[in-house]
Design an enzyme around this catalytic site. Sequence first.
Site, PDB file in Angstrom:
ATOM      1  N   CYS A   2     -22.680 -24.867 131.801  1.00 23.46           N
ATOM      2  CA  CYS A   2     -22.139 -26.041 131.127  1.00 23.46           C
ATOM      3  C   CYS A   2     -21.195 -26.808 132.058  1.00 23.46           C
ATOM      4  O   CYS A   2     -20.695 -26.247 133.026  1.00 23.46           O
ATOM      5  CB  CYS A   2     -21.348 -25.616 129.903  1.00 23.46           C
ATOM      6  SG  CYS A   2     -22.216 -24.471 128.845  1.00 23.46           S
ATOM      7  N   ARG A  27     -25.906 -28.632 137.202  1.00 26.18           N
ATOM      8  CA  ARG A  27     -25.502 -27.290 136.808  1.00 26.18           C
ATOM      9  C   ARG A  27     -26.447 -26.702 135.771  1.00 26.18           C
ATOM     10  O   ARG A  27     -26.424 -25.499 135.525  1.00 26.18           O
ATOM     11  CB  ARG A  27     -24.079 -27.326 136.236  1.00 26.18           C
ATOM     12  CG  ARG A  27     -23.035 -27.710 137.258  1.00 26.18           C
ATOM     13  CD  ARG A  27     -21.724 -27.991 136.591  1.00 26.18           C
ATOM     14  NE  ARG A  27     -21.123 -26.780 136.052  1.00 26.18           N
ATOM     15  CZ  ARG A  27     -20.209 -26.063 136.687  1.00 26.18           C
ATOM     16  NH1 ARG A  27     -19.802 -26.424 137.868  1.00 26.18           N
ATOM     17  NH2 ARG A  27     -19.691 -24.989 136.140  1.00 26.18           N
ATOM     18  N   TRP A  75     -25.242 -25.691 128.039  1.00 29.12           N
ATOM     19  CA  TRP A  75     -26.382 -24.809 128.318  1.00 29.12           C
ATOM     20  C   TRP A  75     -26.284 -23.723 127.263  1.00 29.12           C
ATOM     21  O   TRP A  75     -25.358 -22.905 127.277  1.00 29.12           O
ATOM     22  CB  TRP A  75     -26.241 -24.240 129.723  1.00 29.12           C
ATOM     23  CG  TRP A  75     -27.454 -23.550 130.261  1.00 29.12           C
ATOM     24  CD1 TRP A  75     -28.525 -24.139 130.865  1.00 29.12           C
ATOM     25  CD2 TRP A  75     -27.702 -22.146 130.308  1.00 29.12           C
ATOM     26  NE1 TRP A  75     -29.422 -23.173 131.273  1.00 29.12           N
ATOM     27  CE2 TRP A  75     -28.942 -21.949 130.941  1.00 29.12           C
ATOM     28  CE3 TRP A  75     -26.999 -21.024 129.863  1.00 29.12           C
ATOM     29  CZ2 TRP A  75     -29.503 -20.683 131.141  1.00 29.12           C
ATOM     30  CZ3 TRP A  75     -27.543 -19.773 130.069  1.00 29.12           C
ATOM     31  CH2 TRP A  75     -28.786 -19.611 130.695  1.00 29.12           C
ATOM     32  N   ASN A  99     -16.520 -24.349 128.261  1.00 30.52           N
ATOM     33  CA  ASN A  99     -17.463 -23.595 129.101  1.00 30.52           C
ATOM     34  C   ASN A  99     -17.082 -22.120 128.993  1.00 30.52           C
ATOM     35  O   ASN A  99     -15.904 -21.804 128.963  1.00 30.52           O
ATOM     36  CB  ASN A  99     -17.335 -23.980 130.578  1.00 30.52           C
ATOM     37  CG  ASN A  99     -17.927 -25.333 130.869  1.00 30.52           C
ATOM     38  OD1 ASN A  99     -18.469 -25.987 129.983  1.00 30.52           O
ATOM     39  ND2 ASN A  99     -17.817 -25.765 132.108  1.00 30.52           N
ATOM     40  N   GLY A 100     -18.085 -21.249 129.002  1.00 36.59           N
ATOM     41  CA  GLY A 100     -17.793 -19.819 128.953  1.00 36.59           C
ATOM     42  C   GLY A 100     -18.314 -19.203 127.673  1.00 36.59           C
ATOM     43  O   GLY A 100     -19.063 -19.833 126.919  1.00 36.59           O
ATOM     44  N   GLU A 463     -36.883 -13.184 148.654  1.00 35.04           N
ATOM     45  CA  GLU A 463     -36.354 -14.545 148.529  1.00 35.04           C
ATOM     46  C   GLU A 463     -37.502 -15.561 148.409  1.00 35.04           C
ATOM     47  O   GLU A 463     -37.446 -16.481 147.590  1.00 35.04           O
ATOM     48  CB  GLU A 463     -35.438 -14.868 149.717  1.00 35.04           C
ATOM     49  CG  GLU A 463     -34.861 -16.273 149.740  1.00 35.04           C
ATOM     50  CD  GLU A 463     -34.048 -16.644 148.509  1.00 35.04           C
ATOM     51  OE1 GLU A 463     -33.777 -15.769 147.665  1.00 35.04           O
ATOM     52  OE2 GLU A 463     -33.706 -17.832 148.376  1.00 35.04           O
ATOM     53  N   LYS A 467     -38.066 -18.067 145.161  1.00 30.31           N
ATOM     54  CA  LYS A 467     -38.092 -19.528 145.289  1.00 30.31           C
ATOM     55  C   LYS A 467     -39.317 -20.093 144.569  1.00 30.31           C
ATOM     56  O   LYS A 467     -39.236 -21.071 143.858  1.00 30.31           O
ATOM     57  CB  LYS A 467     -38.157 -19.965 146.764  1.00 30.31           C
ATOM     58  CG  LYS A 467     -36.884 -19.910 147.541  1.00 30.31           C
ATOM     59  CD  LYS A 467     -35.890 -21.012 147.247  1.00 30.31           C
ATOM     60  CE  LYS A 467     -34.865 -20.632 146.222  1.00 30.31           C
ATOM     61  NZ  LYS A 467     -33.881 -19.649 146.531  1.00 30.31           N
ATOM     62  N   GLU A 470     -38.954 -19.783 140.713  1.00 35.65           N
ATOM     63  CA  GLU A 470     -37.980 -20.629 140.032  1.00 35.65           C
ATOM     64  C   GLU A 470     -38.291 -22.112 140.126  1.00 35.65           C
ATOM     65  O   GLU A 470     -38.067 -22.832 139.157  1.00 35.65           O
ATOM     66  CB  GLU A 470     -36.552 -20.329 140.466  1.00 35.65           C
ATOM     67  CG  GLU A 470     -36.270 -20.558 141.924  1.00 35.65           C
ATOM     68  CD  GLU A 470     -34.817 -20.207 142.287  1.00 35.65           C
ATOM     69  OE1 GLU A 470     -34.571 -19.949 143.458  1.00 35.65           O
ATOM     70  OE2 GLU A 470     -33.962 -20.220 141.417  1.00 35.65           O
TER      71      GLU A 470
HETATM   72  C1  F6R Z   1     -31.777 -18.743 143.322  1.00 36.55           C
HETATM   73  C2  F6R Z   1     -30.379 -18.904 143.005  1.00 36.55           C
HETATM   74  C3  F6R Z   1     -29.687 -17.814 142.270  1.00 36.55           C
HETATM   75  C4  F6R Z   1     -28.267 -17.604 142.849  1.00 36.55           C
HETATM   76  C5  F6R Z   1     -27.501 -16.596 141.986  1.00 36.55           C
HETATM   77  C6  F6R Z   1     -26.120 -16.319 142.538  1.00 36.55           C
HETATM   78  O1  F6R Z   1     -32.265 -19.826 144.042  1.00 36.55           O
HETATM   79  O2  F6R Z   1     -29.791 -19.906 143.317  1.00 36.55           O
HETATM   80  O3  F6R Z   1     -30.416 -16.634 142.285  1.00 36.55           O
HETATM   81  O4  F6R Z   1     -28.393 -17.151 144.167  1.00 36.55           O
HETATM   82  O5  F6R Z   1     -27.394 -17.087 140.685  1.00 36.55           O
HETATM   83  O6  F6R Z   1     -25.339 -17.472 142.552  1.00 36.55           O
HETATM   84  P1  F6R Z   1     -24.044 -17.532 143.429  1.00 36.55           P
HETATM   85  O7  F6R Z   1     -24.450 -17.436 144.851  1.00 36.55           O
HETATM   86  O8  F6R Z   1     -23.391 -18.830 143.096  1.00 36.55           O
HETATM   87  O9  F6R Z   1     -23.191 -16.345 143.030  1.00 36.55           O
END
Ligand code: F6R
Length: 587
Positions: A2, A27, A75, A99-100, A463, A467, A470
């Site tokens: 959010c 976001r 969200w 948020n939260g 990875e 990608k 997602e």
């Molecule tokens: C995938 C992606 C997520 C983040 C994960 C951790 O493309 O972006 O898997 O890597 O949510 O997010 P951070 O790095 O912000 O803790």
Amino acid sequence: MCGIIGYIGKNSPKEILLDGLKNLEYRGYDSAGIALRNENDVQVIKSVGKIRALEEKINDMELIKANMGIAHTRWATHGKVTLENAHPQQAGYITVVHNGIIENANELRENLIKNGYSFYSNTDTEVVAVLLNKYYEEDKDILKAISQTLSVLKGSYALGILVKDIDKIYAVRKNSPLIVGIGSDEYFIASDIAAIINYTNKYLLLDEDEICELSFMGVKVFHNGIIVNKEVLTTDLIYEDTSKGKYQHFMLKEIMEEPDVCSKTLDKYLDNDLLIDLSKYEEIHIVACGSAMYAGMVGKSLLEEFASIKVDVECASEYRYKKVFYNKKTLVILISQSGETADTIAAMRKAKENGIDTLGIVNVKTSTIAREALYKLFIEAGPEIAVATTKAYLLQVLVLALLTIKAYNKDVSSLMEEARKLPRLLKEVLEKEDLYKEIARTICSSEDIFFIGRGIDFSISMEGSLKLKEVAYIHSEAYQAGELKHGTISLIEEGMPVFSIITDEDIKDKTLSNVIEVKSRGAKIILITNDDKIEKQDFTVVVPKVNKLFQAILVVPVLQLIAYYTALYRNCEIDKPKNLAKSVTVE
Ligand code: F6R
């Protein structure tokens, strides 16, 4: 997840709030809303779906002449995506955005219902609004009402609060980011600096247990009723950093920025001490989520092989709740682009409570992990707007490689020299876009795709597979190449794309024999390798060969671009994939 923006000042809040919401879109959200206030009235307008829909609704309405307001992108967590559940939520005098997650919301709601209160939404946020209003009606003392409310809340929150009869905005936070922007005769609250960067680059960070009061005269921050002095910080972020420029999508822009951000990160660390001495530690736990965890897996291979330190990698959502065996010489490394991922923060706090040293590898310098970890190494990615991480992942791997080099007990001058070549080599890799497009065209109508590799190549495969899932919404799985024939190979069918990553010379032949196994069952092989003499496959991408420490950095962009173009050909919403949020600030 959010997003929050709030404004009080000399200008009309409507445009500023809508503009802020648009800058928070990345976001992830599924509904949005805005509350405008003047001395007589609070007007709330909400809509389900995109900000565009909210904007259209607002433009069709007669608005009050307002001088302050709060706005939100939601969200959904508590309750479905409906107008009632969208924020702002209201009760009596109070209008609130949140948020939260309030973890004891159900219990609080039941108690309130028993005492005659009623609710129109399913949200935990409405519970906060009702509580704030209940306490405010008792004494008409808003600071007291906020403190009383916070004292019964469990969970995480960033709250922006309007009160019907007070010419001010209030803001508080716990385990969820919120900053206060300082303009000239105008003040802001925002869950993220991107929301207000068009108006000011000055801000202050709100700590937990502080209440911020924004009025037309300025900003006051209270701790236990006493005003505290806060340092006003300046961000070097500029509007261009948060815009797409000549690119169709942020994801593509951010991939193309990789040579530059790699250069910046190398400049920062190659000739400087990293200020952490790994030789003090007997073991390392790398804890992170998603791609950051996959970067950690690459780091594990490097640290174990080159620095001979035992490393365990775990996803933070498991680590935070499991029994962890620490010894005094354990170091916990938290990797996080945002520095706000709820599970990673919880893992960091668990380690700290056990007296364990923590190191945060983080992008956002104002984030919770950046502030709370004992040691920190910042990657220099700049803002990453696309939900799917690309450049930040790459730099996480780079920083882990540099950490490994600094812990390596040999002459590392040649490795340093090689590191300096990475930005140029990355450019070479990114230039082969035509080949990646051709591969993307070939796989874009597939329903299932496999990635296989061994050792570090398996970590890279994880990875690559994520990608594709997602952004292109294609089911894909990454497998240790040798493990495939223990069951999963039964899924290989005629024409199924199998990405095979082969960069590790020592086990190249082993993976090649797995390639032959799947090929003989009809798989279409997309080979990504650093060996230009290797037998060519249906598609073969050869990346420059560098020391194993840096090899992942030249392979992953290939997978990122293939995922990007595959998503493009499938007409996916690339920068904001469905159901995903950029920063997962709730469990
Ligand atoms: C995938 C992606 C997520 C983040 C994960 C951790 O493309 O972006 O898997 O890597 O949510 O997010 P951070 O790095 O912000 O803790």
